[in-house]
Design a protein around this motif. Structure first.
Motif, PDB file in Angstrom:
ATOM      1  N   SER A  56       0.841  -1.194   0.000  1.00  0.00           N
ATOM      2  CA  SER A  56       0.000   0.000   0.000  1.00  0.00           C
ATOM      3  C   SER A  56       0.874   1.240   0.000  1.00  0.00           C
ATOM      4  CB  SER A  56      -0.931   0.019   1.221  1.00  0.00           C
ATOM      5  OG  SER A  56      -0.181   0.076   2.424  1.00  0.00           O
ATOM      6  N   LEU A  57       0.337   2.281  -0.572  1.00  0.00           N
ATOM      7  CA  LEU A  57       0.983   3.586  -0.620  1.00  0.00           C
ATOM      8  C   LEU A  57       0.000   4.616  -0.116  1.00  0.00           C
ATOM      9  CD1 LEU A  57       3.148   5.684  -1.527  1.00  0.00           C
ATOM     10  CD2 LEU A  57       2.046   5.635  -3.787  1.00  0.00           C
ATOM     11  N   SER A  58       0.417   5.419   0.848  1.00  0.00           N
ATOM     12  CA  SER A  58      -0.457   6.457   1.382  1.00  0.00           C
ATOM     13  C   SER A  58       0.219   7.817   1.232  1.00  0.00           C
ATOM     14  CB  SER A  58      -0.777   6.195   2.858  1.00  0.00           C
ATOM     15  OG  SER A  58       0.403   6.181   3.639  1.00  0.00           O
ATOM     16  N   LEU A  59      -0.552   8.779   0.795  1.00  0.00           N
ATOM     17  CA  LEU A  59      -0.086  10.155   0.637  1.00  0.00           C
ATOM     18  C   LEU A  59      -1.031  11.060   1.396  1.00  0.00           C
ATOM     19  CD1 LEU A  59       0.662  10.162  -3.201  1.00  0.00           C
ATOM     20  CD2 LEU A  59       2.323   9.939  -1.353  1.00  0.00           C
ATOM     21  N   GLY A  60      -0.501  12.023   2.089  1.00  0.00           N
ATOM     22  CA  GLY A  60      -1.354  12.920   2.847  1.00  0.00           C
ATOM     23  C   GLY A  60      -0.691  14.264   3.058  1.00  0.00           C
ATOM     24  N   GLY A  61      -1.498  15.221   3.424  1.00  0.00           N
ATOM     25  CA  GLY A  61      -1.004  16.553   3.737  1.00  0.00           C
ATOM     26  C   GLY A  61      -1.508  16.995   5.091  1.00  0.00           C
ATOM     27  N   SER A  62      -0.843  17.941   5.690  1.00  0.00           N
ATOM     28  CA  SER A  62      -1.241  18.415   7.011  1.00  0.00           C
ATOM     29  C   SER A  62      -0.907  19.894   7.140  1.00  0.00           C
ATOM     30  CB  SER A  62      -0.530  17.616   8.109  1.00  0.00           C
ATOM     31  OG  SER A  62       0.873  17.809   8.039  1.00  0.00           O
ATOM     32  N   TYR A  63      -1.566  20.506   8.105  1.00  0.00           N
ATOM     33  CA  TYR A  63      -1.263  21.900   8.422  1.00  0.00           C
ATOM     34  C   TYR A  63      -1.510  22.113   9.904  1.00  0.00           C
ATOM     35  CZ  TYR A  63      -1.517  26.921   8.915  1.00  0.00           C
ATOM     36  OH  TYR A  63      -1.321  28.208   9.333  1.00  0.00           O
ATOM     37  N   SER A  64      -0.599  22.769  10.558  1.00  0.00           N
ATOM     38  CA  SER A  64      -0.786  23.171  11.941  1.00  0.00           C
ATOM     39  C   SER A  64      -0.161  24.534  12.150  1.00  0.00           C
ATOM     40  CB  SER A  64      -0.151  22.154  12.905  1.00  0.00           C
ATOM     41  OG  SER A  64       1.257  22.190  12.809  1.00  0.00           O
ATOM     42  N   VAL A  65      -0.595  25.215  13.204  1.00  0.00           N
ATOM     43  CA  VAL A  65      -0.070  26.551  13.480  1.00  0.00           C
ATOM     44  C   VAL A  65       1.408  26.483  13.792  1.00  0.00           C
ATOM     45  CG1 VAL A  65      -0.243  28.527  15.022  1.00  0.00           C
ATOM     46  CG2 VAL A  65      -2.321  27.335  14.268  1.00  0.00           C
ATOM     47  N   ASN A  66       1.803  25.428  14.519  1.00  0.00           N
ATOM     48  CA  ASN A  66       3.209  25.312  14.922  1.00  0.00           C
ATOM     49  C   ASN A  66       4.101  24.837  13.780  1.00  0.00           C
ATOM     50  OD1 ASN A  66       2.642  26.089  17.581  1.00  0.00           O
ATOM     51  ND2 ASN A  66       2.132  23.990  18.170  1.00  0.00           N
ATOM     52  N   ASP A  67       3.648  23.832  13.028  1.00  0.00           N
ATOM     53  CA  ASP A  67       4.504  23.184  12.040  1.00  0.00           C
ATOM     54  C   ASP A  67       4.316  23.712  10.631  1.00  0.00           C
ATOM     55  OD1 ASP A  67       5.318  21.665  14.142  1.00  0.00           O
ATOM     56  OD2 ASP A  67       4.022  19.960  13.653  1.00  0.00           O
ATOM     57  N   GLY A  68       3.209  24.401  10.351  1.00  0.00           N
ATOM     58  CA  GLY A  68       2.936  24.837   9.002  1.00  0.00           C
ATOM     59  C   GLY A  68       2.440  23.692   8.140  1.00  0.00           C
ATOM     60  N   PHE A  69       2.642  23.823   6.842  1.00  0.00           N
ATOM     61  CA  PHE A  69       2.201  22.784   5.914  1.00  0.00           C
ATOM     62  C   PHE A  69       3.193  21.625   5.919  1.00  0.00           C
ATOM     63  CE2 PHE A  69       0.061  26.549   4.255  1.00  0.00           C
ATOM     64  CZ  PHE A  69      -1.219  26.055   4.035  1.00  0.00           C
ATOM     65  N   GLY A  70       2.643  20.415   5.758  1.00  0.00           N
ATOM     66  CA  GLY A  70       3.496  19.234   5.732  1.00  0.00           C
ATOM     67  C   GLY A  70       2.955  18.181   4.789  1.00  0.00           C
ATOM     68  N   VAL A  71       3.832  17.266   4.414  1.00  0.00           N
ATOM     69  CA  VAL A  71       3.483  16.155   3.536  1.00  0.00           C
ATOM     70  C   VAL A  71       3.849  14.855   4.237  1.00  0.00           C
ATOM     71  CG1 VAL A  71       3.908  15.039   1.322  1.00  0.00           C
ATOM     72  CG2 VAL A  71       3.829  17.526   1.451  1.00  0.00           C
ATOM     73  N   ALA A  72       2.965  13.881   4.164  1.00  0.00           N
ATOM     74  CA  ALA A  72       3.210  12.574   4.774  1.00  0.00           C
ATOM     75  C   ALA A  72       3.140  11.502   3.697  1.00  0.00           C
ATOM     76  CB  ALA A  72       2.197  12.289   5.876  1.00  0.00           C
ATOM     77  N   ILE A  73       4.145  10.644   3.653  1.00  0.00           N
ATOM     78  CA  ILE A  73       4.212   9.551   2.693  1.00  0.00           C
ATOM     79  C   ILE A  73       4.410   8.249   3.461  1.00  0.00           C
ATOM     80  CG2 ILE A  73       5.431   8.572   0.718  1.00  0.00           C
ATOM     81  CD1 ILE A  73       6.357  11.371   0.001  1.00  0.00           C
ATOM     82  N   GLY A  74       3.643   7.242   3.120  1.00  0.00           N
ATOM     83  CA  GLY A  74       3.783   5.952   3.777  1.00  0.00           C
ATOM     84  C   GLY A  74       3.804   4.822   2.766  1.00  0.00           C
ATOM     85  N   LEU A  75       4.768   3.931   2.897  1.00  0.00           N
ATOM     86  CA  LEU A  75       4.862   2.724   2.074  1.00  0.00           C
ATOM     87  C   LEU A  75       4.811   1.528   3.002  1.00  0.00           C
ATOM     88  CD1 LEU A  75       7.758   3.731  -0.366  1.00  0.00           C
ATOM     89  CD2 LEU A  75       5.336   3.548  -0.939  1.00  0.00           C
ATOM     90  N   SER A  76       4.013   0.550   2.645  1.00  0.00           N
ATOM     91  CA  SER A  76       3.886  -0.628   3.494  1.00  0.00           C
ATOM     92  C   SER A  76       3.736  -1.866   2.627  1.00  0.00           C
ATOM     93  CB  SER A  76       2.672  -0.498   4.426  1.00  0.00           C
ATOM     94  OG  SER A  76       2.500  -1.665   5.198  1.00  0.00           O
ATOM     95  N   GLU A  77       4.440  -2.926   2.998  1.00  0.00           N
ATOM     96  CA  GLU A  77       4.350  -4.207   2.317  1.00  0.00           C
ATOM     97  C   GLU A  77       4.275  -5.293   3.391  1.00  0.00           C
ATOM     98  OE1 GLU A  77       3.749  -7.181   0.376  1.00  0.00           O
ATOM     99  OE2 GLU A  77       4.152  -5.496  -0.977  1.00  0.00           O
ATOM    100  N   SER A  78       3.152  -6.008   3.426  1.00  0.00           N
ATOM    101  CA  SER A  78       2.943  -7.013   4.463  1.00  0.00           C
ATOM    102  C   SER A  78       3.446  -8.394   4.072  1.00  0.00           C
ATOM    103  CB  SER A  78       1.450  -7.097   4.814  1.00  0.00           C
ATOM    104  OG  SER A  78       0.683  -7.451   3.674  1.00  0.00           O
ATOM    105  N   ASN A  79       3.875  -8.551   2.807  1.00  0.00           N
ATOM    106  CA  ASN A  79       4.405  -9.840   2.355  1.00  0.00           C
ATOM    107  C   ASN A  79       5.650  -9.568   1.522  1.00  0.00           C
ATOM    108  OD1 ASN A  79       4.669 -12.575   1.832  1.00  0.00           O
ATOM    109  ND2 ASN A  79       3.101 -12.618   0.252  1.00  0.00           N
ATOM    110  N   PHE A  80       6.666  -9.041   2.178  1.00  0.00           N
ATOM    111  CA  PHE A  80       7.866  -8.580   1.484  1.00  0.00           C
ATOM    112  C   PHE A  80       8.582  -9.747   0.813  1.00  0.00           C
ATOM    113  CE2 PHE A  80      12.442  -7.289   1.783  1.00  0.00           C
ATOM    114  CZ  PHE A  80      12.375  -6.300   0.807  1.00  0.00           C
TER     115      PHE A  80
END
Length: 787
Positions: free
Chosen positions: A446-470
């Motif tokens: 699976s591949l997950s992409l996301g964005g975030s925003y907070s007053v302290n951190d500002g804008f951010g990008v989150a990327i996740g890669l996962s393989e359960s049967n490597f």
């Protein structure tokens, strides 16, 4: 005179009769002659003998192929019926638009018009299902001969695919467009229609459990206002059949052994825009366990030894799962005692007077059958050994049908396969069996992409890669990266569930992070490396042994002033910590006697001091108990947990080392909102504590609103404390509050919302007892945790 008249009439009658007989005789002679002539003619017309077969009109199909379809032997006399059969065989081959058989003496002329070939296939009018998906449903292919029958079958298949999505009014019409060189374009004209959803699921005959409770059991759901994201509210025949079995399992696990689903009726609404699903059930009476006995027909099997491993007690609600678990325990004991081919036969006696079921476990000798081999097919990615690890038996072991069924369940639970079938068949001899495992691989990454925003951190990008049967080895590998203006975090996780081929799980987690704390006046730099080993102790318990190496540093912020304690801890710089730890877990939900209740107990400790800069013992204990009451309409849950930090080093502890409580521990307060605080320099810094204890009590219940909205209510009461600053550098500050601790009490109301994005929990709280320096928070929104 009367007599003469009578005589005259009689005379005339005899003459007329002779003439009639003569005429009938003449007609019969003529008819016989005609019959013979016709018979000879018909016999000659219905008999054929061909020495040659000529074919006209064929371009792609070989003449010999057509002659083979005809099946007419040269020189043999055939009838008209056989000639017609030859015509049908050629026509039914699906290769020709038209076929004519023309006898020409000793030659049979076969005149054909070939079906065109398919140039390309197009889909028109489809929006809900893409062309690529529709191509998987059909069997017609470009560059193959066009078959009208196959095109119609493909159209029906496409219509069924739309019906699975609730679009039962969808229509699919195959059409052809003529091209040159006897080619056609095959076009499927699709009218998708509207989605016809299940507007209401209702039950008839249920007295113990409400419609609302039973609807939570079913896979089929009522339509709600998030229907654009939820597909379980469409009518799928296979899902309804599955729901019948799930409903039966639900009642059987609660002692209703006579339960049956009488019927499932589906009706269209008057507007023909939705379905009503009505499930007619018969619950019967609830039965409990009566007498539990064990008898043995084997001299080497002591019945009392096997009786002692049972956990079922009289008076417990009957469940087939408990009987299966008991048999498994007995068979495991037989293996430990070296008793082969032992079979446990449960004999159940029904007592309708007191609604109990007596169970006698009879130990018998099963047939002497061995496992010859285990054949695995279909695993194009997953290694054979990953599937074999789910078996508790190997080649040469005694065959146990129950163990094979449980192995099949473990294979399906891996999540690596779309389908997994495990069957046993007779081997090379009568006393051997071959176990066939047929699986269909499915994507496990699976591949997950996301964005975030907070007053302290500002804008951010989150990327996740996962393989359960490597690499098909059954291993988990994951990578996450989260970046923002002032916060970055990178982590890698690896897990091997069967280290060295044993029931021993190895986990490795490592990562680095630069974070800006939302409840403190400092930033942190962290890095960690944590390998661990986990293994089961029993059916319900397990142990985890781990090692951890981490570095951490508190970093000051240029634009923020801090209290004296935080300022001194920032001055400590980077510290390294080397720990070893142990956690024991007991979970009664795995094989509990009550499907509606369970207990989770965890206790663990970590010792730091094997190298590094810190030396301490950190321990934690947690207990969660849950049960469902009022016919499973209301869920009661209680959580009690505590932690202790015993500092052993010659240096001071830091806020990073001590406990800081967030709303997951006690609601009604901000993160770090309770516990000791440093109020020097006009600041108000949370500096954590060495000890904490919290208890959370909550009840969840239906609100009475339409179920399709997905809202439930809850009330809660939390009480907790965080205290002690031993071994902290408190001398740096003269204004420490809350070090001695005090109990905080919070009450509140929750809204639990099952949305298409996940279960959300909205908490509205009020602290009924707190300290003046606490940071209260009357509302928070979280992703609801499942127990």
């Amino acid at each position: 005179m009367g007599l003469g008249t009578f005589a005259g009439i009689s005379c005339v009658s005899r003459k007329s009769g002779a003439n009639i007989l003569l005429r009938i005789f003449s007609i019969m002679l003529v008819a016989a002659a005609l019959s013979g002539w016709l018979s000879v003619g018909l016999a000659q017309a219905q008999s054929y003998q061909f020495n040659r077969i000529e074919v006209e009109g064929n371009q792609r199909i070989q003449t010999g192929t057509i002659a083979t379809y005809a099946g007419i032997e040269r020189g043999r006399t055939i009838s008209a019926g056989e000639l017609n059969d030859a015509y049908q065989r050629i026509l039914n081959s699906g290769l020709f638009e038209s076929v004519d058989l023309i006898p020409q003496g000793a030659t049979l002329l076969v005149r054909v018009v070939e079906n065109p070939s398919i140039n390309r296939i197009n889909f028109e009018g489809n929006r809900r299902i893409k062309d690529e998906a529709l191509e998987e449903f059909i069997e017609s292919e470009p560059r193959r001969v066009f078959s009208p029958a196959q095109a119609e079958a493909d159209a029906n298949t496409i219509a069924q695919a739309y019906a699975q999505q609730g679009r039962v009014a969808a229509t699919v019409t195959p059409r052809i467009i003529r091209r040159s060189d006897n080619r056609v374009d095959l076009v499927f004209e699709i009218s998708e229609g509207d989605t016809i959803e299940i507007e209401r699921v209702s039950f008839v005959g249920n007295r113990v459990y409400s419609d609302r409770r039973l609807r939570r059991v079913l896979e089929t759901k009522q339509a709600n206002f998030l229907r654009a994201f939820i597909r379980a509210d469409t009518l799928v025949e296979e899902r309804i059949q599955f729901d019948r079995q799930v409903l039966r399992d639900f009642y059987l696990s609660r002692g209703y052994v006579d339960f049956r689903t009488i019927s499932t009726n589906v009706e269209l609404t008057r507007e023909r825009d939705a379905f009503f699903l009505v499930v007619n059930v018969e619950e019967g009476q609830q039965f409990k366990f009566g007498q539990i006995r064990t008898s043995s027909q084997l001299s080497e099997a002591n019945a009392q030894d096997f009786q002692n491993v049972l956990q079922i007690k009289p008076g417990v609600v009957y469940s087939p799962t408990l009987v299966e678990n008991s048999i498994t325990r007995m068979e495991r004991l037989a293996i430990e005692q070296g008793i082969d081919f032992l079979r446990v036969e449960p004999r159940i006696t029904r007592n309708d007077r007191d609604l109990t079921l007596d169970v006698e476990f009879v130990l018998t000798r099963g047939p002497r059958i061995f496992v010859e081999r285990i054949d695995i097919e279909g695993n194009t990615t997953t290694l054979d050994r990953i599937v074999r690890q789910q078996f508790r038996i190997v080649e040469g072991d005694p065959f146990n049908p129950r163990e094979v069924r449980q192995s099949a369940e473990r294979i399906r639970a891996l999540g690596f396969f779309e389908n997994a079938e495990v069957n046993a068949r007779e081997g090379s001899t009568a006393d051997q069996v071959v176990i066939d495992v047929n699986v269909d691989e499915q994507p496990t990454g699976s591949l997950s992409l996301g964005g975030s925003y907070s007053v302290n951190d500002g804008f951010g990008v989150a990327i996740g890669l996962s393989e359960s049967n490597f690499l098909g080895r059954g291993q988990r590998l994951s990578f996450t990266a989260s970046t923002a203006e002032d916060s970055e975090q990178y982590s890698i996780g690896f897990s091997e569930p069967y280290l060295l081929g044993r029931d021993l799980q190895f986990d490795l987690d490592l990562g680095v992070a630069e974070t800006d704390s939302s409840y403190a006046t400092y930033n942190t730099d962290r890095g960690y490396f944590t390998p661990s080993l986990s293994f089961p102790l029993s059916e319900n318990s397990s142990i985890q042994v781990r090692y951890g190496y981490a570095f951490s540093e508190m970093v000051g912020r240029e634009d923020v002033t801090t209290g004296n304690v935080i300022a001194s801890e920032i001055g400590f710089g980077k510290r390294n910590t080397s720990t070893v730890g142990l956690t024991y877990t007991y979970d009664s939900r795995l094989t509990g006697l009550n499907p509606n209740a369970g207990v989770l107990f965890e206790i663990g400790a970590d010792y730091a001091g094997l190298g590094g800069d810190n030396e301490f013992i950190r321990s934690r204990v947690r207990t969660i108990a849950q049960t469902m009451v009022l016919n499973e309409e209301v869920t009661l849950r209680a959580t009690v947990e505590a932690g202790a930090l015993s500092w052993k080093g010659s240096n001071f502890s830091r806020t990073l080392d001590r406990f800081l409580l967030n709303p997951d521990f006690i609601r009604g307060f901000e993160p770090g909102g309770i516990g000791p605080r440093d109020q020097s320099n006009g600041e108000d810094d949370a500096i954590g504590g060495n000890y904490y204890a919290v208890a959370r009590f909550e009840a969840e219940f239906p609100l009475g609103v339409p179920e399709e909205i997905g809202l439930r209510g809850g009330v809660f009461y939390d009480v907790g404390n965080l205290w002690d600053l031993s071994d902290a550098n408190t001398a740096a500050s003269g204004n420490i509050v809350g070090a001695n601790g005090s109990l905080r009490h919070v009450i509140g109301f929750s809204l639990l919302w099952d949305t298409g994005f996940g279960p959300l929990r909205l908490n509205f709280s009020e602290a009924i007892k707190s300290e003046s320096f606490d940071k209260e928070q009357s509302f928070d929104l979280t992703i609801q945790a499942r127990f």
